[in-house]
Design an enzyme around this catalytic site. Sequence first.
Site, PDB file in Angstrom:
ATOM      1  N   ASP A   1       0.834   5.177   1.873  1.00 33.30           N
ATOM      2  CA  ASP A   1       0.149   5.840   2.989  1.00 33.30           C
ATOM      3  C   ASP A   1      -0.585   7.072   2.448  1.00 33.30           C
ATOM      4  OD1 ASP A   1       1.172   3.978   4.745  1.00 33.30           O
ATOM      5  OD2 ASP A   1       2.949   5.168   5.215  1.00 33.30           O
TER       6      ASP A   1
ATOM      7  N   HIS B   1       4.815   0.145  -0.106  1.00 34.72           N
ATOM      8  CA  HIS B   1       5.585  -0.659   0.828  1.00 34.72           C
ATOM      9  C   HIS B   1       4.710  -1.772   1.405  1.00 34.72           C
ATOM     10  CE1 HIS B   1       3.751   2.675   3.027  1.00 34.72           C
ATOM     11  NE2 HIS B   1       3.803   1.951   4.126  1.00 34.72           N
TER      12      HIS B   1
ATOM     13  N   HIS C   1       0.849  -1.200   0.000  1.00 32.14           N
ATOM     14  CA  HIS C   1       0.000   0.000   0.000  1.00 32.14           C
ATOM     15  C   HIS C   1       0.878   1.242   0.000  1.00 32.14           C
ATOM     16  CE1 HIS C   1       1.183  -0.481   4.197  1.00 32.14           C
ATOM     17  NE2 HIS C   1       0.893   0.805   4.396  1.00 32.14           N
TER      18      HIS C   1
ATOM     19  N   ARG D   1       8.443  -8.581  15.100  1.00 31.42           N
ATOM     20  CA  ARG D   1       8.760  -7.211  14.682  1.00 31.42           C
ATOM     21  C   ARG D   1       7.771  -6.284  15.383  1.00 31.42           C
ATOM     22  NH1 ARG D   1      10.858  -3.933  10.437  1.00 31.42           N
ATOM     23  NH2 ARG D   1       9.450  -2.252   9.850  1.00 31.42           N
TER      24      ARG D   1
HETATM   25  C1  AKG Z   1       1.654   0.789   8.167  1.00 29.65           C
HETATM   26  O1  AKG Z   1       1.329   0.649   9.360  1.00 29.65           O
HETATM   27  O2  AKG Z   1       1.014   1.521   7.354  1.00 29.65           O
HETATM   28  C2  AKG Z   1       2.837   0.100   7.660  1.00 29.65           C
HETATM   29  O3  AKG Z   1       3.148   0.203   6.499  1.00 29.65           O
HETATM   30  C3  AKG Z   1       3.623  -0.722   8.608  1.00 29.65           C
HETATM   31  C4  AKG Z   1       5.093  -0.735   8.367  1.00 29.65           C
HETATM   32  C5  AKG Z   1       5.805  -1.515   9.452  1.00 29.65           C
HETATM   33  O4  AKG Z   1       5.139  -2.024  10.351  1.00 29.65           O
HETATM   34  O5  AKG Z   1       7.006  -1.589   9.403  1.00 29.65           O
END
Ligand code: AKG
Length: 334
Positions: free
Chosen positions: A211, A266, A209, A276
Amino acid sequence: MVVQSQPAALDPLSNLIKSCKPTSLFTEIPEVDLTDPAAKTQIVKACEEYGFFKVVNHGVSLELMNKLEAEAVKFFSQSQSEKDKASPPDPFGYGSKRIGPNGDVGWIEYLLLNANPQLTSHKTLAIFQERSQKFRRAVDEYIVAVKKMSYQVMELMADGLNITPRNVMSKLLKDERSDSCFRLNHYPPCPDHQLQALSGRNLIGFGEHTDPQIISVLRSNNTSGLQIQLRDGTWVSVPSDQSSFFLNVGDALQVMTNGRFKSVKHRVLADTNKSRISMIYFGGPPLSEKIAPLPTLLAEEEESLYKEFTWCEYKMSAYKSRLADHRLGLFEKT
Ligand code: AKG
């Protein structure tokens, strides 16, 4: 760092989560040292080439980051029934596997909060009232520090673009009505019984996606998993770095620069044996703000590539879409 509790592996949603092959680590992520006089030029170059860069010497203390990470680990280590008390994420609150209301799923659990103290919702307050004030303090202190750094980045960006006044973009994030949010993500390691079936692939934690906001500021623990898509369409893995921030150009910034900066696609893959934890500040403008190319960035006779819209209109449209949709498509002039 081990998060003890994991979302239940055997529920039907788990079967819907896709997997993909890990890709090689990309060591050429642009790095911007905020104390370097060249930072403003480096930021602009990175936004043009990747829509993504890493920030070092940012002035946010590692202690604040670690404190919040420890509180996040505590939160996600609670029993499922305890965490479910803070759900659903509508929009703020706890979510597990489902991302948004339109069928996207991932190997993730998360807590979504308002990042604007003026607009703190009853739900956000309730989440903290039921839990420790230590968690709340850690979130608040972290957000204050990250916002301050984000304003500095946006002002350097304006300098690099030769825009005056230099607060033309940062003021949207500083505005007391700024529609910004904050997200804590936890990607548990991939469960043992699924590893064999995956045969060398990884579960998708967060599907691809862009942001929607102006800028996103991400910090994670030392577990990699974040991938970005380069301009030629290749996916590459971002080496983790727990003392730095990774900044994403969002869709609104793409529009404000009339496509000169591109929002970066990403996604996140879950690790096979490590958790993570990531924490992301999404800097958005006030809901009523018109999102349009900044006039000083338009060359003579250059027209906007986008129809006129407010942040509220864009956000509503984005929430009706799937993660991977090209959300700006509806707002592009044909
Ligand atoms: C988001 O929360 O929009 C992400 O892209 C998460 C990226 C991550 O958790 O490293």
